[in-house]
Design a protein around this motif. Structure first.
Motif, PDB file in Angstrom:
ATOM      1  N   THR A  32      44.361 -30.875 103.245  1.00 58.87           N
ATOM      2  CA  THR A  32      43.550 -31.257 102.090  1.00 58.87           C
ATOM      3  C   THR A  32      43.914 -32.654 101.600  1.00 58.87           C
ATOM      4  OG1 THR A  32      43.446 -28.922 101.435  1.00 58.87           O
ATOM      5  CG2 THR A  32      42.846 -30.564  99.772  1.00 58.87           C
ATOM      6  N   LEU A  33      45.189 -32.985 101.652  1.00 67.23           N
ATOM      7  CA  LEU A  33      45.631 -34.305 101.200  1.00 67.23           C
ATOM      8  C   LEU A  33      45.021 -35.405 102.055  1.00 67.23           C
ATOM      9  CD1 LEU A  33      47.438 -36.031  99.369  1.00 67.23           C
ATOM     10  CD2 LEU A  33      49.289 -35.688 101.019  1.00 67.23           C
ATOM     11  N   THR A  34      45.016 -35.215 103.386  1.00 71.12           N
ATOM     12  CA  THR A  34      44.445 -36.244 104.256  1.00 71.12           C
ATOM     13  C   THR A  34      42.953 -36.422 104.000  1.00 71.12           C
ATOM     14  OG1 THR A  34      44.122 -34.585 105.997  1.00 71.12           O
ATOM     15  CG2 THR A  34      46.158 -35.854 106.045  1.00 71.12           C
ATOM     16  N   VAL A  35      42.242 -35.307 103.824  1.00 70.51           N
ATOM     17  CA  VAL A  35      40.810 -35.393 103.539  1.00 70.51           C
ATOM     18  C   VAL A  35      40.580 -36.055 102.181  1.00 70.51           C
ATOM     19  CG1 VAL A  35      38.704 -34.072 103.146  1.00 70.51           C
ATOM     20  CG2 VAL A  35      40.273 -33.398 104.975  1.00 70.51           C
ATOM     21  N   ALA A  36      41.399 -35.706 101.191  1.00 73.62           N
ATOM     22  CA  ALA A  36      41.239 -36.286  99.857  1.00 73.62           C
ATOM     23  C   ALA A  36      41.506 -37.785  99.875  1.00 73.62           C
ATOM     24  CB  ALA A  36      42.185 -35.588  98.874  1.00 73.62           C
ATOM     25  N   ILE A  37      42.504 -38.214 100.633  1.00 78.89           N
ATOM     26  CA  ILE A  37      42.793 -39.649 100.736  1.00 78.89           C
ATOM     27  C   ILE A  37      41.617 -40.381 101.367  1.00 78.89           C
ATOM     28  CG2 ILE A  37      44.261 -41.355 101.866  1.00 78.89           C
ATOM     29  CD1 ILE A  37      46.594 -39.419 101.515  1.00 78.89           C
ATOM     30  N   THR A  38      41.069 -39.803 102.435  1.00 76.78           N
ATOM     31  CA  THR A  38      39.912 -40.429 103.088  1.00 76.78           C
ATOM     32  C   THR A  38      38.735 -40.541 102.130  1.00 76.78           C
ATOM     33  OG1 THR A  38      40.614 -39.507 105.217  1.00 76.78           O
ATOM     34  CG2 THR A  38      38.351 -40.282 105.047  1.00 76.78           C
ATOM     35  N   ILE A  39      38.443 -39.454 101.426  1.00 76.58           N
ATOM     36  CA  ILE A  39      37.345 -39.478 100.462  1.00 76.58           C
ATOM     37  C   ILE A  39      37.616 -40.492  99.358  1.00 76.58           C
ATOM     38  CG2 ILE A  39      36.097 -38.120  98.741  1.00 76.58           C
ATOM     39  CD1 ILE A  39      36.501 -35.686 100.514  1.00 76.58           C
ATOM     40  N   GLY A  40      38.870 -40.569  98.900  1.00 77.56           N
ATOM     41  CA  GLY A  40      39.218 -41.531  97.863  1.00 77.56           C
ATOM     42  C   GLY A  40      39.025 -42.968  98.318  1.00 77.56           C
ATOM     43  N   ILE A  41      39.400 -43.263  99.569  1.00 82.16           N
ATOM     44  CA  ILE A  41      39.214 -44.617 100.093  1.00 82.16           C
ATOM     45  C   ILE A  41      37.734 -44.955 100.174  1.00 82.16           C
ATOM     46  CG2 ILE A  41      39.498 -46.055 102.147  1.00 82.16           C
ATOM     47  CD1 ILE A  41      42.144 -44.639 102.650  1.00 82.16           C
ATOM     48  N   ILE A  42      36.935 -44.020 100.686  1.00 79.03           N
ATOM     49  CA  ILE A  42      35.494 -44.267 100.801  1.00 79.03           C
ATOM     50  C   ILE A  42      34.879 -44.470  99.416  1.00 79.03           C
ATOM     51  CG2 ILE A  42      33.299 -43.273 101.536  1.00 79.03           C
ATOM     52  CD1 ILE A  42      34.833 -41.788 103.719  1.00 79.03           C
ATOM     53  N   PHE A  43      35.261 -43.630  98.475  1.00 76.63           N
ATOM     54  CA  PHE A  43      34.711 -43.743  97.117  1.00 76.63           C
ATOM     55  C   PHE A  43      35.099 -45.077  96.483  1.00 76.63           C
ATOM     56  CE2 PHE A  43      35.250 -43.187  92.512  1.00 76.63           C
ATOM     57  CZ  PHE A  43      33.956 -42.836  92.163  1.00 76.63           C
ATOM     58  N   THR A  44      36.349 -45.495  96.671  1.00 73.48           N
ATOM     59  CA  THR A  44      36.803 -46.757  96.091  1.00 73.48           C
ATOM     60  C   THR A  44      36.058 -47.941  96.697  1.00 73.48           C
ATOM     61  OG1 THR A  44      38.999 -45.822  95.696  1.00 73.48           O
ATOM     62  CG2 THR A  44      38.802 -48.218  95.686  1.00 73.48           C
ATOM     63  N   LEU A  45      35.936 -47.932  98.024  1.00 71.96           N
ATOM     64  CA  LEU A  45      35.208 -49.016  98.676  1.00 71.96           C
ATOM     65  C   LEU A  45      33.761 -49.068  98.196  1.00 71.96           C
ATOM     66  CD1 LEU A  45      36.441 -48.802 102.397  1.00 71.96           C
ATOM     67  CD2 LEU A  45      36.936 -50.604 100.747  1.00 71.96           C
ATOM     68  N   PHE A  46      33.125 -47.906  98.129  1.00 73.98           N
ATOM     69  CA  PHE A  46      31.707 -47.873  97.750  1.00 73.98           C
ATOM     70  C   PHE A  46      31.515 -48.319  96.302  1.00 73.98           C
ATOM     71  CE2 PHE A  46      27.859 -45.758  96.225  1.00 73.98           C
ATOM     72  CZ  PHE A  46      26.952 -46.163  97.186  1.00 73.98           C
ATOM     73  N   SER A  47      32.320 -47.790  95.401  1.00 70.52           N
ATOM     74  CA  SER A  47      32.149 -48.129  93.989  1.00 70.52           C
ATOM     75  C   SER A  47      32.428 -49.601  93.728  1.00 70.52           C
ATOM     76  CB  SER A  47      33.055 -47.246  93.124  1.00 70.52           C
ATOM     77  OG  SER A  47      34.423 -47.431  93.478  1.00 70.52           O
ATOM     78  N   ASP A  48      33.496 -50.141  94.327  1.00 76.99           N
ATOM     79  CA  ASP A  48      33.800 -51.553  94.124  1.00 76.99           C
ATOM     80  C   ASP A  48      32.790 -52.456  94.826  1.00 76.99           C
ATOM     81  OD1 ASP A  48      35.968 -50.932  92.563  1.00 76.99           O
ATOM     82  OD2 ASP A  48      37.413 -51.027  94.208  1.00 76.99           O
ATOM     83  N   ALA A  49      32.259 -51.998  95.964  1.00 74.17           N
ATOM     84  CA  ALA A  49      31.225 -52.773  96.643  1.00 74.17           C
ATOM     85  C   ALA A  49      29.954 -52.831  95.798  1.00 74.17           C
ATOM     86  CB  ALA A  49      30.927 -52.174  98.017  1.00 74.17           C
ATOM     87  N   VAL A  50      29.619 -51.729  95.158  1.00 67.22           N
ATOM     88  CA  VAL A  50      28.463 -51.712  94.263  1.00 67.22           C
ATOM     89  C   VAL A  50      28.664 -52.716  93.129  1.00 67.22           C
ATOM     90  CG1 VAL A  50      27.197 -50.315  92.580  1.00 67.22           C
ATOM     91  CG2 VAL A  50      27.746 -49.370  94.818  1.00 67.22           C
ATOM     92  N   TYR A  51      29.872 -52.768  92.588  1.00 70.62           N
ATOM     93  CA  TYR A  51      30.155 -53.732  91.520  1.00 70.62           C
ATOM     94  C   TYR A  51      30.004 -55.166  92.033  1.00 70.62           C
ATOM     95  CZ  TYR A  51      32.491 -55.938  87.579  1.00 70.62           C
ATOM     96  OH  TYR A  51      32.773 -56.733  86.497  1.00 70.62           O
ATOM     97  N   PHE A  52      30.443 -55.419  93.268  1.00 69.52           N
ATOM     98  CA  PHE A  52      30.272 -56.754  93.852  1.00 69.52           C
ATOM     99  C   PHE A  52      28.800 -57.118  93.972  1.00 69.52           C
ATOM    100  CE2 PHE A  52      29.065 -58.792  97.884  1.00 69.52           C
ATOM    101  CZ  PHE A  52      29.476 -60.088  97.612  1.00 69.52           C
ATOM    102  N   PHE A  53      27.976 -56.185  94.438  1.00 69.85           N
ATOM    103  CA  PHE A  53      26.551 -56.471  94.593  1.00 69.85           C
ATOM    104  C   PHE A  53      25.897 -56.733  93.237  1.00 69.85           C
ATOM    105  CE2 PHE A  53      27.059 -53.905  98.610  1.00 69.85           C
ATOM    106  CZ  PHE A  53      26.961 -55.002  99.449  1.00 69.85           C
ATOM    107  N   GLN A  54      26.374 -56.062  92.210  1.00 72.67           N
ATOM    108  CA  GLN A  54      25.850 -56.326  90.882  1.00 72.67           C
ATOM    109  C   GLN A  54      26.224 -57.733  90.422  1.00 72.67           C
ATOM    110  OE1 GLN A  54      27.496 -53.102  88.619  1.00 72.67           O
ATOM    111  NE2 GLN A  54      25.919 -51.632  89.254  1.00 72.67           N
ATOM    112  N   GLU A  55      27.480 -58.131  90.696  1.00 72.21           N
ATOM    113  CA  GLU A  55      27.911 -59.484  90.329  1.00 72.21           C
ATOM    114  C   GLU A  55      27.160 -60.536  91.149  1.00 72.21           C
ATOM    115  OE1 GLU A  55      30.380 -60.593  88.082  1.00 72.21           O
ATOM    116  OE2 GLU A  55      30.150 -58.578  87.256  1.00 72.21           O
TER     117      GLU A  55
END
Length: 322
Positions: A32-55
């Motif tokens: 579960t930890l490995t899956v959660a880390i992967t999901i966390g990385i994807i979520f972080t990349l996506f959310s911060d990328a969205v913020y970049f596109f807004q900027e």
């Protein structure tokens, strides 16, 4: 006394059951930890990328969709000088050039080494040669980068007109770096081919080379192709070699057949090198330059994910069960 013994015998299985449950929960927690880390990385990349596109949309005075379109199809990468431009294509072009050139070095050498280890080498030779070959995978990548800059480029510059930072030297060293991945996985796939297929080839009068290339290699095709694609993915995500040896000159891929050498002889910039530049720049953490690092990371994740999916599909499609 007999009652105590029977009670202990009755308690022992229950204790084992509890212990097995503890083991199960611990292992489930690890998974579960490995899956959660992967999901966390994807979520972080996506959310911060969205913020970049807004900027970036604010810089373009357009919508977020316009920013995404400009990022994906843009042909200029100028993140620090006005007018700012964050086009992915020059960085993707540099990544493709270095990856393809590295594959041209690693794939034939790695497959040849795998064929030798699987079909020609004696067991004692294989026992020493294969670990020695895999030592290449343990060399720090920054060492490869400095070796390319300090030794490979000066050597090649005697025969070719190279820039100090160039794609050719970086590609050669990256190809050497991924040879162990190609050879190890391919050799494992060929070793799994049953000896009955080899014996059938020899029975028909085939030579060892014919059996190796026309029987064993086709039978291990899925594993070999998987090693190729995984090596591609490893080369796409490499950072230090291209940062040190290839330079930081984002440029579009030259498709003119008479000028293809310029793709390798000049400095280029890859996606990973641009991420290093964005992370180490003098700009503040809240600027579009900083947030572009996450958009590049998301693009790199998508590319490597697609490559891994292709490898898995090919392996499932052509895998032979013996």
């Amino acid at each position: 006394m007999s009652g105590d013994v029977s009670q202990r015998e009755w308690q022992r299985p229950e204790a084992k059951v509890r212990k097995e449950r503890i083991y199960e929960y611990v292992l489930l927690g690890c998974a579960t930890l490995t899956v959660a880390i992967t999901i966390g990385i994807i979520f972080t990349l996506f959310s911060d990328a969205v913020y970049f596109f807004q900027e970036y949309a604010g810089l373009l005075e357009g919508s977020t969709a316009d920013a995404v379109r400009e990022f994906v199809a843009g042909k200029e990468w100028v993140p620090t000088i006005e007018p700012y431009s964050y086009g992915l294509l020059p960085l993707l072009s540099g990544t493709i050039v270095i990856t393809v050139a590295a594959a041209a070095v690693a794939l034939p050498c790695g497959l040849g080494a795998a064929i030798y280890l699987s079909e020609y080498a004696r067991p004692t030779t294989r026992a020493y040669l294969k670990p020695a070959l895999e030592v290449l995978a343990g060399v720090p990548t920054i060492v490869y980068g400095y070796f390319a800059l300090a030794y490979v480029t000066p050597f090649l510059d005697r025969f070719l007109d190279l820039s100090t930072f160039n794609a050719l030297s970086a590609s050669i060293m990256m190809g050497i770096m991924i040879i162990p991945m190609v050879s190890s996985i391919s050799e494992d796939a060929m070793s799994a081919v049953p000896d009955s297929l080899r014996a059938a080839g020899y029975g028909l009068g085939a030579t060892k080379f014919d059996v190796s290339t026309r029987v064993v290699v086709p039978a291990a095709f899925s594993g070999i192709v998987s090693s190729f694609i995984l090596a591609f993915s490893r080369a796409i995500g490499e950072t230090m070699i291209v940062t040190v040896a290839a330079g930081q000159n984002p440029k579009m891929l030259i498709l003119d057949p008479t000028r293809l050498d310029e793709n390798l002889y000049d400095s280029v910039q890859t996606i990973t090198s641009a991420m290093v530049q964005a992370a180490g720049s003098d700009t503040a953490g809240g600027t579009p330059v900083f947030w572009s690092m996450f958009a590049l990371g998301l693009a790199l994740f998508v590319v490597t994910f697609v490559m891994n999916v292709i490898a898995d599909v090919i392996q499932r499609r052509y895998r032979e069960a013996y």
